[in-house]
Structure formats: structure tokens, C-alpha cells
Design an enzyme around this catalytic site. Structure first.
Site, PDB file in Angstrom:
ATOM      1  N   GLY A  85       0.854  -1.181   0.000  1.00  0.00           N
ATOM      2  CA  GLY A  85       0.000   0.000   0.000  1.00  0.00           C
ATOM      3  C   GLY A  85       0.890   1.230   0.000  1.00  0.00           C
ATOM      4  O   GLY A  85       1.148   1.869  -1.008  1.00  0.00           O
ATOM      5  N   ARG A  86       1.470   1.497   1.176  1.00  0.00           N
ATOM      6  CA  ARG A  86       2.302   2.689   1.359  1.00  0.00           C
ATOM      7  C   ARG A  86       3.427   2.793   0.334  1.00  0.00           C
ATOM      8  O   ARG A  86       3.701   3.884  -0.173  1.00  0.00           O
ATOM      9  CB  ARG A  86       2.892   2.638   2.771  1.00  0.00           C
ATOM     10  CG  ARG A  86       3.596   3.897   3.174  1.00  0.00           C
ATOM     11  CD  ARG A  86       4.281   3.745   4.543  1.00  0.00           C
ATOM     12  NE  ARG A  86       3.586   2.936   5.486  1.00  0.00           N
ATOM     13  CZ  ARG A  86       2.873   3.409   6.512  1.00  0.00           C
ATOM     14  NH1 ARG A  86       2.793   4.702   6.716  1.00  0.00           N
ATOM     15  NH2 ARG A  86       2.271   2.588   7.341  1.00  0.00           N
TER      16      ARG A  86
ATOM     17  N   ARG B 284      -1.969  11.162  10.951  1.00  0.00           N
ATOM     18  CA  ARG B 284      -0.808  10.342  11.302  1.00  0.00           C
ATOM     19  C   ARG B 284       0.068  10.941  12.408  1.00  0.00           C
ATOM     20  O   ARG B 284       0.488  10.201  13.312  1.00  0.00           O
ATOM     21  CB  ARG B 284       0.038  10.024  10.059  1.00  0.00           C
ATOM     22  CG  ARG B 284      -0.758   9.283   8.961  1.00  0.00           C
ATOM     23  CD  ARG B 284       0.122   8.690   7.877  1.00  0.00           C
ATOM     24  NE  ARG B 284       0.893   7.577   8.378  1.00  0.00           N
ATOM     25  CZ  ARG B 284       2.138   7.623   8.727  1.00  0.00           C
ATOM     26  NH1 ARG B 284       2.827   8.741   8.579  1.00  0.00           N
ATOM     27  NH2 ARG B 284       2.757   6.570   9.213  1.00  0.00           N
TER      28      ARG B 284
ATOM     29  N   CYS C 259      -9.544  21.891  18.007  1.00  0.00           N
ATOM     30  CA  CYS C 259      -9.425  22.147  19.446  1.00  0.00           C
ATOM     31  C   CYS C 259      -8.904  20.927  20.195  1.00  0.00           C
ATOM     32  O   CYS C 259      -9.613  20.336  21.019  1.00  0.00           O
ATOM     33  CB  CYS C 259     -10.766  22.580  19.985  1.00  0.00           C
ATOM     34  SG  CYS C 259     -11.329  24.052  19.124  1.00  0.00           S
ATOM     35  N   GLU C 260      -7.707  20.519  19.882  1.00  0.00           N
ATOM     36  CA  GLU C 260      -7.024  19.449  20.604  1.00  0.00           C
ATOM     37  C   GLU C 260      -5.538  19.718  20.528  1.00  0.00           C
ATOM     38  O   GLU C 260      -5.035  20.115  19.474  1.00  0.00           O
ATOM     39  CB  GLU C 260      -7.274  18.085  19.937  1.00  0.00           C
ATOM     40  CG  GLU C 260      -8.707  17.677  19.907  1.00  0.00           C
ATOM     41  CD  GLU C 260      -8.888  16.177  20.053  1.00  0.00           C
ATOM     42  OE1 GLU C 260      -7.955  15.488  20.526  1.00  0.00           O
ATOM     43  OE2 GLU C 260      -9.978  15.726  19.695  1.00  0.00           O
TER      44      GLU C 260
HETATM   45  N1  LLP Z   1      -2.273  -6.111   3.702  1.00  0.00           N
HETATM   46  C1  LLP Z   1      -2.923  -6.093   4.882  1.00  0.00           C
HETATM   47  C2  LLP Z   1      -3.661  -7.297   5.317  1.00  0.00           C
HETATM   48  C3  LLP Z   1      -2.892  -4.933   5.691  1.00  0.00           C
HETATM   49  O1  LLP Z   1      -3.530  -4.918   6.858  1.00  0.00           O
HETATM   50  C4  LLP Z   1      -2.178  -3.801   5.249  1.00  0.00           C
HETATM   51  C5  LLP Z   1      -2.127  -2.569   6.046  1.00  0.00           C
HETATM   52  C6  LLP Z   1      -1.531  -3.862   3.984  1.00  0.00           C
HETATM   53  C7  LLP Z   1      -1.592  -5.038   3.256  1.00  0.00           C
HETATM   54  C8  LLP Z   1      -0.769  -2.713   3.420  1.00  0.00           C
HETATM   55  O2  LLP Z   1       0.333  -2.399   4.218  1.00  0.00           O
HETATM   56  P1  LLP Z   1       1.428  -1.320   3.719  1.00  0.00           P
HETATM   57  O3  LLP Z   1       2.116  -1.896   2.520  1.00  0.00           O
HETATM   58  O4  LLP Z   1       0.711  -0.075   3.397  1.00  0.00           O
HETATM   59  O5  LLP Z   1       2.317  -1.179   4.883  1.00  0.00           O
HETATM   60  N2  LLP Z   1      -2.713   3.845   9.116  1.00  0.00           N
HETATM   61  C9  LLP Z   1      -1.364   3.358   9.332  1.00  0.00           C
HETATM   62  C10 LLP Z   1      -1.076   2.101   8.530  1.00  0.00           C
HETATM   63  C11 LLP Z   1      -2.067   0.966   8.745  1.00  0.00           C
HETATM   64  C12 LLP Z   1      -1.741  -0.266   7.930  1.00  0.00           C
HETATM   65  C13 LLP Z   1      -2.857  -1.246   7.981  1.00  0.00           C
HETATM   66  N3  LLP Z   1      -2.689  -2.438   7.200  1.00  0.00           N
HETATM   67  C14 LLP Z   1      -0.389   4.484   9.033  1.00  0.00           C
HETATM   68  O6  LLP Z   1      -0.794   5.585   8.717  1.00  0.00           O
HETATM   69  O7  LLP Z   1       0.822   4.281   9.156  1.00  0.00           O
END
Ligand code: LLP
Length: 436
Positions: free
Chosen positions: A281-282, A318, A350-351
Site C-alpha cells: 500500500g504505502r 498520522r 481544538c485538541e
Molecule cells: N495487507 C494487509 C492485510 C494490511 O492490513 C495492510 C495494512 C496492507 C496489506 C498494506 O500495508 P502497507 O504496505 O501499506 O504497509 N494507518 C497506518 C497504517 C495501517 C496499515 C494497515 N494495514 C499508518 O498511517 O501508518
């Protein structure tokens, strides 16, 4: 982040000066570079080149239709975790057969929706879910292709809130229980065992825990195959981190590249001779987006200098949630040799947790200046809210010298239209003469 660069002292996204977009759509807004999305995808695809591998983009990182379409065009599949994300993936043009449905708590309605859509794989995480899915599929006269997500009990060495592979985390089936779970699943009429899945955490900046988890998967695959299960697919999840610190000399982060990641996959997983799924994802979107905000005012007290901007924690949570670091860059390059002084960059909510940076050395900024909060393409817009009755900000995508609003700004009228005052609450009070 080469798609985001100063040209003649003005930050551009590809060939478009950011102030031009700010003028057109107002601040705050998210801005994505299609070129950066394509480049990140190409790097990941190259890292897995020659392997029987599919990239299932993790929609949760950034579900904007245009973003998902950009990946669909490149042949990506999708990792979804809700019925809503499934709808998004399909609406963006991802083929159902390339959708993997993950998540610890899929409802019956969501499972039925995914069965009807004919998705490629269900990553199941509990005995209860295994039974429900089998019953639903059997009732439809089909077998659902499943991978069981195992919890390898490995610490991803990332932020506590985004580590998912420890025994104390809610995710997956504990690896010592895998054998029994597979035996039970294989006996059910509505399931067809397709493979095995893991995901141990996000924003990993070391490949050591990932390699340990892959090794645990390799052991499990050997054992499960010996038990007679056809493990033909291995889903490695996501988790590869990006460098959030890059602007200050001597403080840049180094993180493993997709190629480094690919090397571990080749070493540990490829010899198992299975189809590989990755769910980044990221790593695909994080560097491809920024949050653009304008300085409302500057103020100072005995302890701190504050730069109050028009974006807030509801737009990008974040820093508040994880203490996450995002570089902050002025849209107009500071004069050469401009002195940097530590400031807190905060929003109007307001936090006290509403901040983007604390005691951050920044060049001088003044009311009206436009700032860029960098590396905000992942888990930014998707995690925004309307707290403090603040309208969701627009998302813009740039491609070359073109830009388009890919989500318009919500209005307070849109928000009020969702709400109703029941008639038993009576009439709107009329101001009385003399009342306070
Ligand atoms: N697969 C599964 C089953 C997941 O739960 C996740 C992310 C991904 C793939 C993708 O992971 P990545 O490649 O993006 O690391 N909100 C948090 C991140 C939460 C990630 C949740 N799961 C942040 O802003 O850092």
C-alpha cells in the site's frame, strides 16, 4: 521525490506549479502525482520481475478511484478489507479475479457480496469465519478459494499500533494452530484451499522481521503440503516502509528498496514454486502525494512559536495518532542561507494533538504562505474525518502538465444534508427579545 521538486524556486508537481492548483481549488488539498504512482508500481513490479507474482494494491492506503484506476491500468489487482473497498476496486476497473479480501471481521453480508462478485481469494483469519464462508459458498453452489492468514508471532519492529504479527495481535490464526485449521477447512464443502497468507505490519524499515516471517511461512508450506494440502499461492501481505525523513541533511532515513524486498522474496519464497501475491500500500502511494496547506497566522508564547495552518488532524491524522514525522516544505523555496528556527506547525482543531510538527526547524514563514506536508499519499485522505465540522478536502491528481480534481471538496451543506432533526424535537427556537 523527484515528481515534487522546486523549479525556479516554486514547488512543482510534475510540470504543474503547486500555487496554480492552490489558486484553482483553494487550500487545504491533497495532490497526487500519477507519474510517481507509475514509477513506484514499476519499481515494485521490477523487483518481482520473472516471478509468478501479482501485485494486489492495498486499497486502504488510498482508495481514491483515480489512484486505483492508475494501478488497474498497470495490471494491478487489489487487496480489500471491506465491502466498500471491494466496490471501489471494481468501480476503478480492477478485475474481480484479482481481488483478495483480507480482514479480521468480515460480515456475512460482505462475504456474500464478495462471493457474488467472484473475487479471486478470501484471506480467512478465524475458525468462525472459515465456517461461515463455507456455508455461504456452499449455499450458492460454489467453493470459495481461501488462504488462511497465519499469525507468525513475529514483531515487525514498527510502531506498536501498526504491528500485526505478534501473538498478542488480533490478526490471523496462531501458527501452531495452522495444521488443525487447514485440516478442518479442507473438510468443508464450500471451500477450496488455495494458499497461505501473512501480513506482519506496516512501515517496516528493516527486512529482518519480514524474512523471519517468510521463513515461518516456508516451513508451514512444507508441513501443509506434506499433509496433502494444495498450497499453490502465497500471499505475503504488505508492509514495506518509505523514507519520511529526507529533507534535513544528515537526518535522512534509509529504508529497504522494493529491490531489497524482492531479493528476500526470491531467496525464501520463490523456491517454494507457488504463485506469489504481494499487497503493498504505502510503498506504492506514500511518496506520490502531499497535503497542501496555507498558513493562517503565526503566534508565539514563552515556550514555543506556533505556525497555525488551515489543514488539521482531521485531514491528516498520522502525527496525532502515531507521532508520525512528515517533512514540511514551503511551496516557495526559502532564500539561500535562510535561518531555520524551531516552530510547532499546528491546525485549528481544538485538541493539543492537532499538530503536524513539533519544534521543527523551518525557514521563516508568514501568514498566507503555502506549505507542503510531504509523503502524505498513504493513509492520509482515507483516514480523514469531518471533526470540528470541517469539510473533507479535495484530492487532485497531476499528470504531466495536466491536473484534475479527483474528489471535490465536501461542503458543510453536503454534511448537513445527511442529518435530520426529528419532528418531536419541535420547532427551531425563535430568539426572544431580551433573551441572552
Ligand atoms: N495487507 C494487509 C492485510 C494490511 O492490513 C495492510 C495494512 C496492507 C496489506 C498494506 O500495508 P502497507 O504496505 O501499506 O504497509 N494507518 C497506518 C497504517 C495501517 C496499515 C494497515 N494495514 C499508518 O498511517 O501508518
Amino acid at each position: 521525490m523527484s515528481e515534487f521538486a522546486y523549479r525556479n524556486g516554486v514547488m512543482h508537481v510534475e510540470d504543474v506549479p503547486l500555487p496554480r492548483i492552490a489558486e484553482a481549488v483553494g487550500t487545504p488539498f491533497y495532490c497526487y502525482s500519477r507519474g510517481a504512482l507509475v514509477r513506484a508500481y514499476a519499481a515494485f513490479a521490477a523487483a518481482l520481475g520473472g516471478l509468478d507474482a501479482t501485485i494486489c494494491y492495498s486499497i486502504k492506503a488510498n482508495g481514491n478511484l483515480a489512484v486505483v484506476r492508475a494501478f488497474a491500468e498497470l495490471g494491478a489487482g487489489a487487496d480489500v478489507v471491506s465491502g466498500g473497498e471491494l466496490e471501489r476496486a471494481l468501480a476503478a476497473g480492477i478485475r474481480p479475479a484479482q481481488v483478495v479480501f483480507s480482514g479480521v471481521g468480515k460480515t456475512r453480508a460482505e462475504l456474500a457480496q464478495a462471493l457474488a462478485a467472484g473475487i479471486g481469494q478470501f484471506n480467512v483469519e478465524s475458525e468462525a469465519e472459515i465456517e461461515t464462508l463455507s456455508a455461504l459458498a456452499h449455499a450458492r453452489g460454489t467453493r470459495a478459494a481461501v488462504a488462511i492468514r497465519i499469525n507468525p508471532d513475529i514483531d515487525a519492529l514498527t510502531h506498536d499500533k501498526i504491528a500485526t504479527g505478534r501473538a498478542s495481535d488480533k490478526f490471523g490464526i496462531p501458527w501452531p494452530d495452522a495444521r488443525v485449521a487447514y485440516r478442518r477447512a479442507a473438510a468443508l464443502p464450500g471451500l477450496a484451499i488455495a494458499g497461505i497468507a501473512i501480513h506482519i505490519g506496516s512501515q517496516m524499515t528493516s527486512l529482518v522481521p519480514l524474512e523471519a516471517a517468510f521463513c515461518r511461512v516456508a516451513d508451514a508450506v512444507a508441513m501443509l503440503r506434506a499433509d496433502g494440502h494444495g498450497i499453490r499461492r502465497i500471499d505475503l501481505g504488505g508492509g514495506l516502509g518509505i523514507a519520511y525523513r529526507f529533507a534535513v541533511e544528515g537526518q535522512s532515513e534509509t529504508v529497504p528498496s522494493p529491490a531489497d524486498y524482492g531479493a528476500v522474496v526470491r531467496r525464501v519464497i520463490a523456491p517454494l514454486g507457488a504463485e506469489i501475491i504481494c499487497e503493498p500500500g504505502r510503498a506504492l502511494v506514500g511518496d506520490a502525494g502531499v497535503l497542501v496547506t496555507q498558513v493562517i497566522l503565526c503566534k508565539r508564547n514563552k515556550a514555543r512559536a506556533f505556525v497555525v495552518v488551515d489543514a488539521a488532524m482531521n485531514d491528516l491524522i498520522r502525527p496525532a495518532l502515531y507521532g508520525a514525522y512528515h517533512e514540511i516544505l514551503p511551496v516557495r523555496a526559502p532564500a539561500a542561507g535562510a535561518e531555520r528556527a524551531p516552530v510547532d506547525v499546528v491546525g485549528p482543531v481544538c485538541e493539543s494533538s492537532d499538530f503536524f510538527a513539533r519544534e521543527r526547524p523551518l525557514p521563516p514563514v508568514a501568514a498566507g504562505d503555502v506549505l507542503v506536508v510531504a509523503s502524505a499519499g498513504a493513509y492520509g485522505a482515507v483516514n480523514s474525518s469531518t471533526y470540528n465540522a470541517r469539510a473533507l478536502v479535495p484530492e487532485v491528481m497531476v499528470s504531466g502538465n495536466a491536473f484534475a480534481v479527483v474528489r471535490r471538496r465536501l461542503t458543510v451543506t453536503d454534511m448537513l444534508a445527511l442529518e435530520t432533526v426529528p419532528d418531536w424535537l419541535g420547532e427551531r427556537p425563535v430568539a426572544r427579545r431580551g433573551a441572552a
